[in-house]
Design a protein around this motif. Structure first.
Motif, short mmCIF file in Angstrom:
data_model
loop_
_atom_site.label_atom_id
_atom_site.label_comp_id
_atom_site.label_asym_id
_atom_site.label_seq_id
_atom_site.Cartn_x
_atom_site.Cartn_y
_atom_site.Cartn_z
N GLY A 69 44.85 32.12 43.47
CA GLY A 69 45.99 32.64 42.72
C GLY A 69 46.40 31.73 41.58
O GLY A 69 46.74 32.20 40.48
N ALA A 70 46.38 30.43 41.81
CA ALA A 70 46.74 29.48 40.75
C ALA A 70 45.74 29.55 39.60
O ALA A 70 46.13 29.55 38.41
N VAL A 71 44.45 29.63 39.92
CA VAL A 71 43.43 29.72 38.88
C VAL A 71 43.57 31.02 38.10
O VAL A 71 43.51 31.04 36.85
N PHE A 72 43.77 32.12 38.80
CA PHE A 72 43.89 33.42 38.14
C PHE A 72 45.13 33.49 37.25
O PHE A 72 45.13 34.19 36.23
N SER A 73 46.19 32.79 37.62
CA SER A 73 47.39 32.78 36.78
C SER A 73 47.11 32.14 35.43
O SER A 73 47.54 32.64 34.38
N VAL A 74 46.38 31.03 35.44
CA VAL A 74 45.99 30.39 34.18
C VAL A 74 45.05 31.31 33.39
O VAL A 74 45.19 31.49 32.17
N LEU A 75 44.10 31.93 34.10
CA LEU A 75 43.18 32.85 33.45
C LEU A 75 43.92 34.02 32.81
O LEU A 75 43.63 34.41 31.67
N ASN A 76 44.88 34.60 33.52
CA ASN A 76 45.61 35.75 33.00
C ASN A 76 46.38 35.41 31.74
O ASN A 76 46.47 36.21 30.80
N ALA A 77 46.96 34.21 31.71
CA ALA A 77 47.70 33.80 30.52
C ALA A 77 46.75 33.68 29.32
O ALA A 77 47.08 34.15 28.21
N LEU A 78 45.60 33.08 29.53
CA LEU A 78 44.63 32.94 28.43
C LEU A 78 44.10 34.30 28.00
O LEU A 78 43.96 34.58 26.80
N MET A 79 43.82 35.19 28.97
CA MET A 79 43.33 36.51 28.63
C MET A 79 44.39 37.33 27.89
O MET A 79 44.06 38.11 27.00
N ARG A 80 45.65 37.16 28.25
CA ARG A 80 46.71 37.88 27.54
C ARG A 80 46.76 37.45 26.08
O ARG A 80 46.93 38.28 25.18
N ALA A 81 46.61 36.14 25.83
CA ALA A 81 46.61 35.66 24.46
C ALA A 81 45.41 36.21 23.68
O ALA A 81 45.55 36.61 22.51
N LEU A 82 44.25 36.27 24.31
CA LEU A 82 43.06 36.78 23.64
C LEU A 82 43.13 38.29 23.42
O LEU A 82 42.72 38.80 22.37
N ALA A 83 43.66 39.02 24.40
CA ALA A 83 43.71 40.48 24.31
C ALA A 83 44.72 40.97 23.29
O ALA A 83 44.69 42.15 22.91
N GLN A 84 45.62 40.11 22.85
CA GLN A 84 46.58 40.51 21.83
C GLN A 84 45.93 40.63 20.45
O GLN A 84 46.51 41.22 19.54
N HIS A 85 44.72 40.08 20.28
CA HIS A 85 44.05 40.07 18.98
C HIS A 85 42.72 40.80 18.99
O HIS A 85 42.06 40.91 17.95
N LEU A 86 42.29 41.30 20.14
CA LEU A 86 41.05 42.05 20.25
C LEU A 86 41.31 43.32 21.05
O LEU A 86 42.32 43.43 21.76
N GLU A 87 40.41 44.28 20.94
CA GLU A 87 40.51 45.48 21.75
C GLU A 87 40.44 45.12 23.24
O GLU A 87 39.63 44.26 23.63
N PRO A 88 41.28 45.74 24.08
CA PRO A 88 41.29 45.37 25.50
C PRO A 88 39.92 45.46 26.17
O PRO A 88 39.55 44.59 26.96
N PHE A 89 39.16 46.52 25.88
CA PHE A 89 37.87 46.68 26.56
C PHE A 89 36.86 45.63 26.07
O PHE A 89 35.98 45.22 26.84
N GLN A 90 36.97 45.21 24.82
CA GLN A 90 36.11 44.12 24.35
C GLN A 90 36.46 42.82 25.06
O GLN A 90 35.56 42.06 25.45
N ALA A 91 37.76 42.57 25.22
CA ALA A 91 38.18 41.37 25.95
C ALA A 91 37.68 41.41 27.39
O ALA A 91 37.24 40.39 27.94
#
Length: 328
Positions: free
Chosen positions: A45-67
């Motif tokens: 859960g701790a690892v996924f929380s960090v991952l989700n934050a990074l993915m949220r930042a990346l998905a704000q600038h790319l198409e969700p399915f590409q991310a």
């Protein structure tokens, strides 16, 4: 019960004098399987929380399915050195159909999840995802006949009540369809995790990880191509980090499923809301609301209580029946 196959990702320690790390590992092995499952699940859960934050930042600038596609493509890239070192034969699954079925469910859940990810706060996203343990515990009870003691049901109910405290005002206030899209991903992920539990009956952790990355990458590619944008150098680096974090998180999660009942590990998942709230505040300046703090306190209380109950020396008979191989 036939013991699971040897895990190629877990090498035995060297013989001879035992150092601090070996002593720590010995103490960990001396704990009950349920407590070890809770610890692996909390780490995931701790690892996924960090991952989700990074993915949220990346998905704000790319198409969700590409991310989504790039996240699992790089997850596969991170695992390739292990495959190269041990050889592809070490990761050949016993039932390919089970791996692809699991990948299909996970891809559908990810498609819903990535659609909503850039548009709702990190804490809300995590809290809505906590409906998953309810689906998982019911599914484990029905499919695997895992024992459902009253403590597990009560901890899940209290934890889910804490989630409702967090997201209830937002859902009731017409926060938008994206909260419901995120909610719809929960049963898809639950089905994926239940299949993972079944796969641990006859597949190694490394095999499950490699084939999850492979199948989700293949299923996600057609979704990513129509809206493809060329990532920047920093975005490529970010997805590489995401690939590592995702593989690490799923490794911890699969280990938790291997050593304990899947239903016993679900209560600790509510701690993810605490990590998500802290990261959302530090990275995105999303200040936790009063309802988030109150719900987090309820969730923590439920998690600590079930951890103490589960650590009271349940014997082997309490570990539940062997997990049958899924019909795939």
């Amino acid at each position: 019960m036939v013991p699971p196959p040897a895990d190629p990702t877990a090498a035995p320690g060297p013989p001879g004098r035992q150092g601090p790390a070996a002593g720590w590992a010995g103490r960990l092995r001396a704990t009950s399987p349920t407590v070890r499952g809770l610890m692996w699940s909390a780490a995931a859960g701790a690892v996924f929380s960090v991952l989700n934050a990074l993915m949220r930042a990346l998905a704000q600038h790319l198409e969700p399915f590409q991310a989504q596609f790039l996240r699992y493509l790089f997850g596969l890239v991170v695992l390739l050195p292990l495959v190269w070192r041990r050889g592809a034969a070490a990761y050949r699954p016993q039932r390919v159909s089970g791996q692809f079925l699991r990948g299909a469910f996970h891809t559908v859940g990810l498609a819903l999840w990535f659609t909503a990810l850039p548009r709702i706060p990190l804490a809300d996203m995590t809290a809505i995802g906590f409906t998953g343990p309810i689906f998982i515990m019911i599914g484990a009870w029905l499919a695997f006949k895992e024992p459902m003691r009253w403590e597990r049901w009560l901890a899940a109910a209290i934890g889910f009540g804490g989630v409702l405290i967090v997201v209830g005002p937002k859902l009731g206030g017409g926060a938008g369809a994206y909260h419901l899209v995120m909610l719809a991903s929960a049963p898809m992920f639950a089905a994926s995790f239940l299949l993972t539990k079944g796969l641990t009956r006859y597949e190694t952790t490394g095999t499950i990880l490699v084939w999850q990355s492979l199948t989700v990458t293949l299923f996600s590619l057609p979704l990513a191509l129509p809206g493809w944008q060329t990532p920047t150098g920093w975005q490529w680096a970010g997805f590489l980090v995401c690939g590592f974090l995702g593989s690490l998180g799923h490794y911890c999660l699969t280990r938790s499923f291997r050593v304990a009942d899947i239903s016993a590990t679900q209560s600790v998942k509510f701690l993810d809301l605490v990590w998500a709230s802290l990261i959302g505040w530090l990275v995105f300046a999303d200040l936790p609301s009063r309802s988030t703090l109150l719900g987090g306190a309820v969730i923590c209380a439920a998690t600590i209580w079930i951890a103490l109950r589960e650590s009271r020396g349940h014997g082997p008979a309490d570990a539940g029946p062997a997990v049958p191989a899924p019909r795939t």
